[in-house]
Write an enzyme that holds these catalytic residues in place. Sequence first.
Site, PDB file in Angstrom:
ATOM      1  N   GLU A  43       0.833  -1.195   0.000  1.00 16.17           N
ATOM      2  CA  GLU A  43       0.000   0.000   0.000  1.00 16.17           C
ATOM      3  C   GLU A  43       0.874   1.254   0.000  1.00 16.17           C
ATOM      4  OE1 GLU A  43      -1.727   0.972   4.220  1.00 16.17           O
ATOM      5  OE2 GLU A  43      -2.110  -1.130   3.815  1.00 16.17           O
ATOM      6  N   CYS A  84      -3.095  -4.624   4.015  1.00 15.37           N
ATOM      7  CA  CYS A  84      -2.005  -5.456   4.531  1.00 15.37           C
ATOM      8  C   CYS A  84      -2.002  -6.897   4.043  1.00 15.37           C
ATOM      9  CB  CYS A  84      -2.044  -5.440   6.063  1.00 15.37           C
ATOM     10  SG  CYS A  84      -1.726  -3.821   6.773  1.00 15.37           S
ATOM     11  N   HIS A 102      -1.914 -11.880  11.210  1.00 19.30           N
ATOM     12  CA  HIS A 102      -1.484 -10.527  10.879  1.00 19.30           C
ATOM     13  C   HIS A 102      -1.163  -9.744  12.149  1.00 19.30           C
ATOM     14  CE1 HIS A 102      -1.116  -6.611   9.169  1.00 19.30           C
ATOM     15  NE2 HIS A 102      -2.233  -6.173   9.717  1.00 19.30           N
TER      16      HIS A 102
END
EC number: 2.3.3.10
Length: 349
Positions: free
Chosen positions: A81, A113, A237
Amino acid sequence: MSVGIVSYGAYIPKYRIKVEDIARVWGDDADILSAGLMVNEKSVPDMDEDTATIAVEAARSAVARNNIDPKRIGAVYTGSESHPYAVKPTSTIVAEAIEATPAMTAADFEFACKAGTAAIQACMGLVSSGMVDLGMAIGADVSQGAPGDALEYTAAAGGVACIIGSKESEMVAVIEDTYSFTTDIPDFWRREGMAYPEHGGRFTGEPGYFKHVSGAANGLMEKMGTSPSDYDNAVFHQPNGKFPSRVAKMLGFSKEQIKPGLVVPRLGNTYSGSCMMGIAATLDQAKPGDRIFATAFGSGAGGDAFSFRVTDKIDEVREAAPTVEGLLADPIYMDYAMYAKHKGKIRLT
């Protein structure tokens, strides 16, 4: 046809800034922040480092680790990103740098992400269909956080490249299956031209991260008929240390299962590289036969879950490229003034 990770490589800049040094500038309580976020410091890119250079370093390590002929790589996909160009692919830069051009395809991925794991799934499809011999999926970021914003304490820099193939004799880990869970939610965004992202506060937690990570994780285990006890390690994550620790407990995974891949306290959130960095750190320590469960999250929002089975090949290639632990070692610390300079936060108007 089996599909798996044939090789992997990581890159982390040497520079770090401690949470306490950021907190001192903004008058925040560093002890409360570090304890709440479970993050002590984060990586900072050098003046000449960006997503492209980080992706190139990770890609070169992946090629070197299993002595891959780059001409076999028929696809390079870079998820990020923070691509350096709005119009100009990062992936062509990477492909040229590793000498995979010109008989190949390339594209840049975006999904907050989880753009890197989305690239892994795309490579899985190309490889399993026979369209390419090997595919390279990269997750890399030099993530942004506005001065004084909560994101500034965790937004870090780093990347991981995974080479996906179908020859089991070459694989370090077989991808047993994958499952995605996706909805539309405005938890985190950055419009074209905006220097820093905005986030929806409480919407980033329960309706964002936890709903989609648990949805993907439970979906994959139900699909495969597995449970947390079937896995030696797990990776989730890592926007901070608190979220993956909490979701692991919610799903039934132990602290010991997530410990090898929980690198965020010393690294920060590498966004597209976050879950993949945890996978790489776990592979660095894994034994043949180990099973690894991993779930990436991307705001917007979605989760990608994977089940890996480590092969005997891991012992042959593990030390042929820098490990995540090695990349985290011997950092160079900087104060907030140098950090602001490195991150381009000081601007002349």
